[in-house]
Write an enzyme that holds these catalytic residues in place. Structure first.
Site, PDB file in Angstrom:
ATOM      1  N   HIS A 103       0.839  -1.207   0.000  1.00  0.00           N
ATOM      2  CA  HIS A 103       0.000   0.000   0.000  1.00  0.00           C
ATOM      3  C   HIS A 103       0.864   1.243   0.000  1.00  0.00           C
ATOM      4  CE1 HIS A 103       0.594  -1.361   4.165  1.00  0.00           C
ATOM      5  NE2 HIS A 103       0.644  -0.090   4.514  1.00  0.00           N
ATOM      6  N   HIS A 105       0.684   5.119   1.263  1.00  0.00           N
ATOM      7  CA  HIS A 105      -0.028   6.104   2.073  1.00  0.00           C
ATOM      8  C   HIS A 105       0.007   7.435   1.312  1.00  0.00           C
ATOM      9  CE1 HIS A 105       0.303   3.996   6.107  1.00  0.00           C
ATOM     10  NE2 HIS A 105       1.259   3.365   5.451  1.00  0.00           N
TER      11      HIS A 105
HETATM   12  P1  5GP Z   1       1.679   0.199   7.430  1.00  0.00           P
HETATM   13  O1  5GP Z   1       2.140   0.383   8.827  1.00  0.00           O
HETATM   14  O2  5GP Z   1       1.546  -1.275   7.109  1.00  0.00           O
HETATM   15  O3  5GP Z   1       2.434   0.964   6.405  1.00  0.00           O
HETATM   16  O4  5GP Z   1       0.253   0.872   7.374  1.00  0.00           O
HETATM   17  C1  5GP Z   1      -0.932   0.243   7.681  1.00  0.00           C
HETATM   18  C2  5GP Z   1      -1.943   1.352   7.817  1.00  0.00           C
HETATM   19  O5  5GP Z   1      -3.222   0.745   7.806  1.00  0.00           O
HETATM   20  C3  5GP Z   1      -1.839   2.152   9.121  1.00  0.00           C
HETATM   21  O6  5GP Z   1      -1.672   3.511   8.816  1.00  0.00           O
HETATM   22  C4  5GP Z   1      -3.150   1.862   9.843  1.00  0.00           C
HETATM   23  O7  5GP Z   1      -3.665   3.006  10.469  1.00  0.00           O
HETATM   24  C5  5GP Z   1      -4.054   1.380   8.729  1.00  0.00           C
HETATM   25  N1  5GP Z   1      -5.019   0.385   9.121  1.00  0.00           N
HETATM   26  C6  5GP Z   1      -4.811  -0.699   9.918  1.00  0.00           C
HETATM   27  N2  5GP Z   1      -5.934  -1.438  10.013  1.00  0.00           N
HETATM   28  C7  5GP Z   1      -6.866  -0.821   9.238  1.00  0.00           C
HETATM   29  C8  5GP Z   1      -8.237  -1.125   8.930  1.00  0.00           C
HETATM   30  O8  5GP Z   1      -8.813  -2.109   9.375  1.00  0.00           O
HETATM   31  N3  5GP Z   1      -8.873  -0.252   8.101  1.00  0.00           N
HETATM   32  C9  5GP Z   1      -8.261   0.852   7.576  1.00  0.00           C
HETATM   33  N4  5GP Z   1      -8.986   1.637   6.789  1.00  0.00           N
HETATM   34  N5  5GP Z   1      -6.970   1.167   7.847  1.00  0.00           N
HETATM   35  C10 5GP Z   1      -6.284   0.335   8.671  1.00  0.00           C
END
Ligand code: 5GP
Length: 139
Positions: A103, A105
């Site tokens: 993903h 951001h």
């Molecule tokens: P990472 O740390 O893997 O780059 O980012 C994961 C992102 O997903 C985080 O910013 C977190 O807030 C978001 N996130 C985690 N669980 C969920 C969810 O169930 N729904 C949504 N919409 N975002 C999520």
């Protein structure tokens, strides 16, 4: 690096098994609001094809994903009137990755307002729904 696990949260969001505030969907890409936003309008853009992160994603998937990410970022700028934005993408837990489906951001930045910490505080769902609607309207 571990393998892609097809039952991760984002794969389940794509399938509609877990609710989200959706911004955009087409045949290859899905975008929705981050539930723990670092700023107003923080969104996530993901490919429908499963890959753990940047390392195992196919070239064609990445090429498509970054173009869609830019398109959604433009709409977020219009909807939020942010002064700029960051694109963030984390690979593996040591780098801050917590969900193991690739993903990007999109994190809007507002002059003089510091970003909140990564993934810490859940936002009000009414506000997320209203923002998603404004961003969809700007697409
Ligand atoms: P990472 O740390 O893997 O780059 O980012 C994961 C992102 O997903 C985080 O910013 C977190 O807030 C978001 N996130 C985690 N669980 C969920 C969810 O169930 N729904 C949504 N919409 N975002 C999520």
């Amino acid at each position: 690096m571990s393998d892609y696990e097809p039952d991760n949260i984002f794969a389940r969001i794509i399938k509609g098994e877990i609710p989200c505030h959706k911004i955009f969907e087409d045949e290859t890409t899905f975008a929705f609001m981050d539930i723990m936003p670092q700023s107003k309008g923080h969104a996530l853009v993901i490919p429908k094809t499963g890959s753990r992160n940047l390392i195992d994603a196919k070239d064609a998937v990445l090429a498509d994903l970054i173009v869609k990410t830019r398109r959604i970022a433009r709409a977020i700028l219009v909807a939020t009137e942010a002064d700029g934005f960051r694109i963030a993408q984390f690979n593996e837990p040591a780098a801050g990755q917590t969900v193991f489906h690739l993903h990007f951001h999109i994190i809007p930045v507002y002059e003089g307002i510091p970003l909140r910490p990564h993934g810490e505080q859940e936002a009000d769902h009414g506000q997320l729904a209203a923002l998603a609607e404004m961003i969809r309207a700007a697409l």
